[in-house]
Write an enzyme that holds these catalytic residues in place. Structure first.
Site, short mmCIF file in Angstrom:
data_model
loop_
_atom_site.label_atom_id
_atom_site.label_comp_id
_atom_site.label_asym_id
_atom_site.label_seq_id
_atom_site.Cartn_x
_atom_site.Cartn_y
_atom_site.Cartn_z
N LEU A 324 -47.89 -7.68 -63.56
CA LEU A 324 -47.58 -8.67 -62.70
C LEU A 324 -46.35 -8.48 -63.29
CD1 LEU A 324 -51.10 -10.55 -62.61
CD2 LEU A 324 -50.16 -9.49 -60.77
N ASP A 325 -45.14 -7.98 -62.11
CA ASP A 325 -43.69 -8.54 -62.69
C ASP A 325 -42.94 -9.41 -62.58
OD1 ASP A 325 -43.67 -5.89 -63.91
OD2 ASP A 325 -42.48 -4.96 -62.07
N PHE A 329 -42.69 -10.34 -66.67
CA PHE A 329 -41.53 -10.14 -67.44
C PHE A 329 -40.32 -10.90 -66.92
CE2 PHE A 329 -43.87 -6.14 -67.32
CZ PHE A 329 -43.95 -5.91 -68.39
N GLY A 332 -36.48 -12.35 -62.77
CA GLY A 332 -34.44 -13.29 -62.65
C GLY A 332 -33.92 -12.69 -64.39
N CYS A 334 -34.87 -9.81 -65.49
CA CYS A 334 -34.57 -8.85 -65.74
C CYS A 334 -33.86 -7.96 -64.62
CB CYS A 334 -36.23 -8.12 -65.59
SG CYS A 334 -37.21 -7.95 -66.50
N TYR A 413 -37.95 0.53 -63.35
CA TYR A 413 -37.92 0.56 -61.49
C TYR A 413 -36.88 -0.34 -61.67
CZ TYR A 413 -41.17 3.26 -58.83
OH TYR A 413 -42.01 4.86 -58.37
N ASP A 414 -35.83 -0.10 -60.67
CA ASP A 414 -34.86 -0.89 -60.08
C ASP A 414 -35.55 -1.82 -58.39
OD1 ASP A 414 -31.83 -0.16 -61.68
OD2 ASP A 414 -33.47 1.18 -61.89
N HIS A 472 -46.52 -0.50 -55.28
CA HIS A 472 -45.80 -1.13 -55.66
C HIS A 472 -46.32 -2.58 -54.19
CE1 HIS A 472 -43.34 0.95 -58.33
NE2 HIS A 472 -43.84 1.94 -57.20
N ASP A 621 -47.93 -28.96 -42.62
CA ASP A 621 -46.51 -28.15 -43.05
C ASP A 621 -47.10 -27.18 -43.87
OD1 ASP A 621 -44.35 -27.97 -44.96
OD2 ASP A 621 -43.85 -29.57 -46.06
N HIS A 632 -47.65 5.12 -53.04
CA HIS A 632 -46.45 5.87 -53.82
C HIS A 632 -46.89 7.54 -54.40
CE1 HIS A 632 -42.54 6.84 -56.07
NE2 HIS A 632 -42.78 7.71 -55.18
#
Length: 681
Positions: A324-325, A329, A332, A334, A413-414, A472, A621, A632
């Protein structure tokens, strides 16, 4: 309203850098915390929790505490923002002697106004410092050194990446705050991810900062370094394909203005900020309507909420890789510095990102965000009329958009994340995946060698190298305010209908629309691709002169959804991906789809759990959550680096305007420079 600058000329190039540290004092309720404010946070908290040999206190997250929305809108709607802005506060998540502490600090009083211990499951996101410290610990660990020697490897050529390990049914007491270190071998390459050292389990307890588990299970042959290089200075001919140099410049200067964190361009105005967990945050995006001569609300706040990256190999070396990136981590934290002219074109404005390090000291990522006008050769609108006798009409308008970009590099990964604003009123969110595959070593170099019935869990992309199958899922939180805060979600189904017998027609069928307004959260959960329908957020209190409710439509991208079983532990934690679209009533605490504490979470504080309350969403709201999904299956073209794979979605005005909002956009004035004529071969 800033005009569109459409004159194009190739002259010279420039970039502008705006430093976030210069924004003191903040002028906007959503401005990110400044360097001065972060220092103040550190000072006040250190006085309350003195750090010493027996008291370990670390900052895991420091960000702007979400201000009260009604106060923000009162300030925003007041003439020249004369009303006092909401109180400015910081929200801090810290580790305090093995416990997770949540602190709210008020800047006007310079005091802590809230302080509580988190007693639920999960841990805060990792800091860069503790990840680095864990790697330094392992390279000095004798059993690891012995295992390296057994393999005939040099410790000095080994580098690590850190991995969270997820949750597999452990109790809260058993689920310690640990990470797994994954070693890689350089020795002739910088493309470390293509040379994994498998067969070892290395677990580090972060609170105690010690190796809590080490196993050397087996020796696995590594892929060779040859063919892994990607630096242009190290590659050998032949090169290609050849691309000609080009520079796009506007002689009148950029068509947008950045005032602090406020961006104004064409008919758009919005606020941009940086968050250490989300990356870019877009707020108060409003669109100028020339028919009513005022800005109209579209998006109160939008940002990346979570990314779920599960790999499809159940072996000891891989089963736990279900990141769970953003929560593990920090998307922001990274994020990386953008490169002028390559990451962002000429004329881009760059902004720095400021965040708090583990000890609370401000850290800066230079040029972490960029804003630029995008001239991609697209067409805004056109028509050629040749049916009128003795008359041919052609009207064309080239499309231009404004892009806010960030690139976050989470390990191999970028991720390129774009927020693209168009003069037509659309907002496009784009996600580009590039970088390096995560691979595993195998004994095979050809598919014919794979044993009958064996699943290698991926594709042979190079000698002794398998690119492992994975997903992803990129989830955005979109707090829409379509012409106001009272919105509804409409599922407009397209239904095949038989032509009535009363109508004299040779046609047997046609399709028509059957709109249904979702009244509760359960009625608004959408799995894309199951039926033909348009998904629209409308303001039922605002209608066009022809009686249509003003709204914005979701033009979705890929309908990819999770293929893991619902009772599989990673999917329980990432149940927010069970549907592509969710609608929830706005709740200030519901920000992170995978939960506030993602590391080792148990799935009990996610979007899927919040939505089980089945709250009312009609004329409320509301917040839209949308997940961009990719399955992938790696290919050889992804090796040794991966060409960008792109996806995304669009929020498009639907009966928001009385007519085409770019109808009266004037044709561009084009000025050409020398050597602009194509060369005939």
């Amino acid at each position: 309203m800033a005009p569109l600058h459409f004159t194009i000329l190739i002259l010279f190039s420039f970039v502008i850098v705006v430093s976030s540290s210069s924004f003191t004092p903040p002028r906007h309720p959503f401005d990110p915390l400044t360097e001065t404010e972060l220092k103040l946070v550190r000072t006040i908290i250190n006085k309350s929790y003195p750090v010493g040999p027996n008291h370990k206190f670390t900052f895991q997250y420091v960000g702007l505490n979400e201000p009260n929305k009604s106060l923000v809108l009162s300030w925003y709607s007041s003439p020249n923002h004369t009303i006092k802005p909401p109180p400015r506060q910081a929200f801090v998540i810290a580790r305090d002697n093995g416990k997770t502490r949540e602190i709210v600090l008020d800047f006007s009083s310079r005091a802590i106004v809230s302080d509580k211990i988190h007693v639920g499951n999960g841990y805060p996101m990792l800091s860069n410092d503790e990840q680095e410290a864990s790697t330094e610990l392992v390279v000095k660990f004798k059993p690891f050194i012995d295992s390296v020697a057994k393999r005939g490897l040099n410790v000095s050529e080994i580098v690590f990446t850190t991995s969270t390990i997820g949750w597999y049914g452990e109790t809260k007491a058993e689920a310690e705050r640990v990470i797994r270190l994954m070693p890689f071998y350089l020795d002739g390459t910088v493309n470390m991810y293509l040379r994994p050292i498998e067969g070892m389990t290395i677990i580090v307890n972060l609170d105690e900062m010690k190796v809590s588990e080490f196993k050397d299970r087996s020796v696995v042959t590594m892929p060779i370094a040859n063919g892994t290089e990607y630096r242009i200075s190290k590659l050998n001919p032949p090169f290609g394909p050849t691309l000609h140099n080009a520079v796009l410049l506007q002689p009148d200067g950029p068509g947008f203005k950045v005032d602090g964190h406020i961006v104004r361009w064409a008919n758009w105005e919005f606020h941009i900020s940086f968050d250490v967990r989300a990356g870019i945050v877009i707020s108060l995006a409003s669109l100028f309507d020339t028919d009513v001569n005022k800005y109209r609300q579209v998006l109160y706040k939008g940002h990346l909420s979570e990314m779920f990256i599960p790999y499809m190999d159940p072996s000891d070396d891989w089963y736990f890789i279900t990141y769970l990136d953003c929560g593990d981590f920090g998307c922001g934290q990274c994020a990386v510095s953008l490169q002028p002219y390559t990451d962002c074109p000429a004329g881009a404005v760059f902004m720095d990102g400021i965040f708090a390090g583990q000890d609370g000291t401000p850290a800066k990522i230079p040029k972490v965000m960029c804003i630029f006008e995008k001239y991609a050769g697209d067409i805004m609108w056109r028509h050629t009329e040749a049916e009128i006798p003795n008359l041919e009409i052609t009207e064309v308008r080239p499309d231009v958009s404004l892009v806010a970009r960030i690139v976050t590099t989470v390990g191999n990964y970028d991720y390129i994340v774009d927020y693209e604003f168009k003069p037509s009123g659309s907002i496009k969110m784009g996600v580009g995946l590039t970088g390096v595959l995560e691979v595993k070593p195998v004994e095979y170099i050809h598919t014919s060698e794979i044993k009958l019935g064996e699943d290698i869990h991926g594709t042979i992309v190079a000698d002794n190298t398998v690119g492992v199958n994975h997903d992803h899922f990129v989830t955005f939180r979109l707090h829409l305010d379509i012409d106001g805060t009272e919105n509804s979600f409409v599922r407009n189904e397209l239904v095949t209908t038989r032509s009535p017998k009363s109508v004299n027609t040779p046609r047997k069928t046609y399709w028509t629309t059957k709109p249904k307004t979702a009244k509760t959260e359960a009625e608004a959960r959408v799995k894309l691709g199951l039926k033909a329908e348009e998904l629209v957020v409308v303001n039922p209190n605002r209608k066009t002169k022809h009686g249509n409710e003003v709204g914005y439509r979701l033009l979705h991208g890929s309908a990819a959804g999770p293929l893991l079983a619902q009772d599989d532990f990673p999917q329980i934690r990432a149940a927010f991906t069970n549907y592509n679209v969710w609608i929830t009533p706005y709740n200030r605490s519901e920000v992170w789809a995978g939960g506030l504490y993602a590391d080792r979470s148990q799935g009990d504080d996610t979007l899927a759990v919040w939505s089980q309350r089945n709250r009312k969403i009609e004329k409320e709201d509301i917040v839209m959550w949308y997940t961009v999904g990719f399955h992938h299956v790696p290919s050889q073209e992804d090796y040794p680096t991966m060409p960008t794979l792109s996806g995304g979605f669009e929020l498009r005005p639907t009966n928001f305007f009385e007519r085409n909002p770019v109808l009266k956009t004037k044709p561009v004035k084009v000025t050409t420079a020398r050597k602009c004529t194509p060369k005939n071969d």
